[in-house]
Design a protein around this motif. Structure first.
Motif, short mmCIF file in Angstrom:
data_model
loop_
_atom_site.label_atom_id
_atom_site.label_comp_id
_atom_site.label_asym_id
_atom_site.label_seq_id
_atom_site.Cartn_x
_atom_site.Cartn_y
_atom_site.Cartn_z
N TYR A 191 0.84 -1.20 0.00
CA TYR A 191 0.00 0.00 0.00
C TYR A 191 0.87 1.25 0.00
O TYR A 191 0.63 2.19 -0.75
CB TYR A 191 -0.93 0.00 1.21
N ASN A 192 1.89 1.26 0.85
CA ASN A 192 2.80 2.40 0.89
C ASN A 192 4.22 1.91 1.11
O ASN A 192 4.47 1.07 1.99
CB ASN A 192 2.40 3.37 2.02
N GLU A 193 5.16 2.38 0.30
CA GLU A 193 6.54 1.94 0.41
C GLU A 193 7.26 2.66 1.55
O GLU A 193 6.93 3.79 1.90
CB GLU A 193 7.29 2.20 -0.91
N GLY A 194 8.25 1.97 2.11
CA GLY A 194 9.07 2.57 3.15
C GLY A 194 9.73 1.50 3.99
O GLY A 194 9.54 0.30 3.77
N GLN A 272 -7.77 -0.64 -0.02
CA GLN A 272 -7.22 0.64 -0.46
C GLN A 272 -8.10 1.80 0.01
O GLN A 272 -7.61 2.82 0.50
CB GLN A 272 -7.11 0.65 -2.00
N ASP A 276 -6.85 4.58 2.73
CA ASP A 276 -6.77 5.96 2.25
C ASP A 276 -7.34 6.97 3.24
O ASP A 276 -7.02 8.17 3.18
CB ASP A 276 -7.53 6.11 0.92
N GLN A 282 -0.06 7.23 5.13
CA GLN A 282 0.55 7.68 3.88
C GLN A 282 2.04 7.93 4.04
O GLN A 282 2.74 8.18 3.04
CB GLN A 282 -0.13 8.97 3.38
N ASN A 283 2.53 7.88 5.27
CA ASN A 283 3.93 8.23 5.52
C ASN A 283 4.72 7.11 6.19
O ASN A 283 5.85 7.34 6.61
CB ASN A 283 3.99 9.48 6.42
N PRO A 285 5.55 2.57 6.09
CA PRO A 285 5.41 1.38 5.26
C PRO A 285 4.18 0.57 5.64
O PRO A 285 3.91 0.34 6.82
CB PRO A 285 6.70 0.60 5.55
N SER A 311 8.66 -2.41 3.11
CA SER A 311 7.49 -2.73 2.29
C SER A 311 7.81 -2.66 0.80
O SER A 311 7.14 -3.30 -0.01
CB SER A 311 6.32 -1.79 2.62
#
Length: 321
Positions: A191-194, A272, A276, A282-283, A285, A311
């Motif tokens: 969903y969100n990289e990090g 998703q 959201d 959103q900030n 992983p 992630s």
């Protein structure tokens, strides 16, 4: 955190039923799960009341407490596995002797409703507990090898290791039909990289939320949350339960969501949409459709342990377990 001594070949594992009773298992299921644990080199024993069954397919609070206490008290017992999940392990929390448990640290493993008692033990004693297969899980035929591999890595070895996706997964009722099963390729989804490093808390979402406002709730701040739920959830209840937990947790470092069963209707689109809604996600992983929870196979992870989450490449390394 107090890390229990790892299991070794020859160790005694005690089977207890802090939630539903072992009486709901078939004789063949009990036999095969026992034989498979013995094949790993363990001696398997059962709590006195593990097969007691009442109107709600459980045992009395007093008897469940007695079995848990005896398992921690007995120096011959090196590990404790729960029979199965259910609905009522949180009934035990005010009656557990946390001093006894903390003074006799040992592997305690199960999932689903066991999240309540495992999280409470970790919160009250500082001892790592484990979300992983029940005793009954070892009676599964197909898919058991991968599941057992990561059970052994988490509970029997000291070296850090990476959890990698299984090759295939299923959510069919294997306990009713071991032969005619449907599998499909595994894909952990981003969903969100990090990247993040931190302490792990979580497991079954709706069960963990039962601890809110009590002394049994771990401090989730700055943690990496591992969350899953079962077929009784729907998108709306998952959204509500997730929002509730995130409001209690405050700032977290990462989120890993276990794979949902198809009947829950928690689809990619729904996940998703739900994620959201939360700016904090959103900030950091975030992974989902990961191999734990109520689909098969599942990996074992430490509640109160530590991990490195990346992630972007769908990797999870356990560093304290």
């Amino acid at each position: 955190m107090n890390v229990p001594v790892k299991l070794q070949i020859g160790d005694e594992i005690r089977i207890v039923a802090p939630s539903r009773s072992g009486a709901i298992l078939s004789e063949d299921g009990v036999k095969s799960a026992t034989e498979r644990l013995e094949a790993l080199g363990f001696k398997v024993t059962f709590g006195t009341y593990a097969f007691e069954s009442d109107l709600q397919h459980s045992a009395s609070i007093e008897h469940r407490i007695e079995d848990v206490h005896e398992a921690f008290r007995d120096p011959a017992v090196k590990g404790i596995l729960t029979v199965i999940g259910g609905f009522n392990s949180n009934e035990l929390l005010p009656f557990l002797d946390y001093e006894l448990i903390g003074n006799n640290p040992k592997v305690f493993c199960g999932y689903s409703d066991i999240t309540a008692i495992a999280s409470a033990i970790t919160a009250k004693t500082g001892m790592i507990t484990y979300s992983g297969p029940h005793f009954s899980s070892f009676s599964m035929d197909i898919g058991r090898e991968w599941q057992t591999e990561f059970f052994k890595k988490c509970l029997m070895q000291e070296e850090h290791f990476a959890i990698t996706p299984s090759e295939q997964w299923s959510d069919d009722s294997w306990y009713m039909d071991q032969e005619n099963r449907t599998f499909e390729p595994t894909e952990w989804k981003v969903y969100n990289e990090g990247t993040a490093e931190g302490q792990i808390f979580g497991a079954n979402l709706c069960t963990l939320n039962l601890l809110q406002g009590t002394e049994y709730m771990p401090d989730l701040g700055d943690s990496i949350l591992f969350l899953e739920d079962d077929e009784m959830t729907i998108p709306e209840t998952f959204a509500r339960d997730l929002a509730s937990l995130l409001q209690v947790a405050g700032e977290i470092r990462g989120l890993v969501i276990g794979r949902f069963q198809r009947s829950s209707k928690v689809t990619d689109e729904q996940i998703q949409y739900i994620l959201d809604k939360h700016p904090m996600l959103q900030n950091i992983p975030v992974l989902y459709d990961v191999d734990f929870g109520h689909t098969q196979p599942m990996f074992t992870f430490p509640i109160g342990g530590e991990a490195i989450l990346n992630s972007a490449d769908c990797s999870i390394e356990l560093t304290k377990f």
